[in-house]
Design an enzyme around this catalytic site. Structure first.
Site, PDB file in Angstrom:
ATOM      1  N   GLU A 161     117.504  66.761  25.032  1.00 44.80           N
ATOM      2  CA  GLU A 161     118.369  65.662  25.455  1.00 44.80           C
ATOM      3  C   GLU A 161     119.817  66.117  25.411  1.00 44.80           C
ATOM      4  O   GLU A 161     120.267  66.678  24.418  1.00 44.80           O
ATOM      5  CB  GLU A 161     118.228  64.432  24.544  1.00 44.80           C
ATOM      6  CG  GLU A 161     116.886  63.730  24.619  1.00 44.80           C
ATOM      7  CD  GLU A 161     116.830  62.485  23.740  1.00 44.80           C
ATOM      8  OE1 GLU A 161     117.900  61.941  23.376  1.00 44.80           O
ATOM      9  OE2 GLU A 161     115.708  62.051  23.403  1.00 44.80           O
TER      10      GLU A 161
ATOM     11  N   GLU B  79     112.458  63.032  17.677  1.00 46.30           N
ATOM     12  CA  GLU B  79     113.562  62.627  16.802  1.00 46.30           C
ATOM     13  C   GLU B  79     113.148  62.032  15.452  1.00 46.30           C
ATOM     14  O   GLU B  79     113.463  60.875  15.150  1.00 46.30           O
ATOM     15  CB  GLU B  79     114.483  61.657  17.541  1.00 46.30           C
ATOM     16  CG  GLU B  79     115.220  62.303  18.702  1.00 46.30           C
ATOM     17  CD  GLU B  79     116.345  61.440  19.257  1.00 46.30           C
ATOM     18  OE1 GLU B  79     116.349  60.216  19.037  1.00 46.30           O
ATOM     19  OE2 GLU B  79     117.236  62.011  19.916  1.00 46.30           O
TER      20      GLU B  79
END
Length: 213
Positions: A148, A38
């Site tokens: 995710e 991320e």
């Protein structure tokens, strides 16, 4: 992609770090290399350049068989991949000499896409938030991995998760998915599937996840 709170821009140094790490695991076929989790508040081109340098370095180290996952800026969100993040403008150029790289994206189904609320926008929001990213993967002849996804344990969210996974399963471009989250440290976190009694085990696991395993 920061060091001492500063954005990394030196692709040679980044590549050297990854070359050293990959050398340690070059013969381990159980390893998957995920370049960086991320990245955020960084220009998409800078993130791409670092990812490409890492891919090249990993293969140069002799790690030629393992899957490599690359992630974009803006928390690598699927729903912003082709719009505000800028990822869609640059990551189509990713290259792996061994042709075993996938674009890792993340997606949550609450209002702001953060995964902090158990309330999903709608029962169809999962498939809807993945659609543009799926189309982009197809256009660029690339594979995706949804690293995710998470949602609340309620009928709306269960339907949304199932819709997302159904759309991925039939797309031909997604190679897998991982639920967020697990581990004993999550306690009563609403998305936890940590055995034996994580909050998502009683409904999400049997109704939305197990049918796809």
């Amino acid at each position: 992609m920061r060091y001492s709170e500063n954005i990394i821009t030196d692709t040679n140094a980044f590549a050297n770090w990854w070359r050293n790490l990959a050398t340690e695991f070059r013969s381990n076929d159980k390893v998957v290399f995920d370049i960086m989790n991320e990245p955020h508040t960084m220009d998409a081109q800078v993130v791409f350049n670092l990812n490409q340098a890492a891919v090249n370095a990993i293969r140069a180290a002799g790690a030629t068989t393992q899957l490599i996952l690359v992630e974009g800026t803006s928390w690598t969100g699927a729903w912003t991949w082709t719009t505000s993040s800028g990822n869609g403008n640059v990551f189509g150029a990713i290259r792996d000499p061994n042709n075993n790289v996938a674009i890792e994206m993340h997606q949550y189904l609450d209002q702001d896409g953060s995964g902090t609320s158990p309330t999903c926008v709608s029962s169809t929001i999962g498939a809807e938030r993945l659609q543009a990213a799926t189309d982009w993967l197809k256009r660029n002849n690339l594979k995706g991995f949804l690293g995710e996804i998470g949602a609340g344990s309620n009928a709306n969210c269960i339907a949304a998760v199932k819709g997302a996974l159904c759309s991925m399963q039939t797309s031909g471009v997604w190679i897998g998915v991982a639920w967020w989250a697990a581990g004993p440290w999550w306690g009563d976190y609403f998305q936890s599937i940590e055995p034996p009694n994580g909050a998502a085990i009683s409904q999400i696991l049997p109704q939305a996840l197990k049918p796809f395993i």
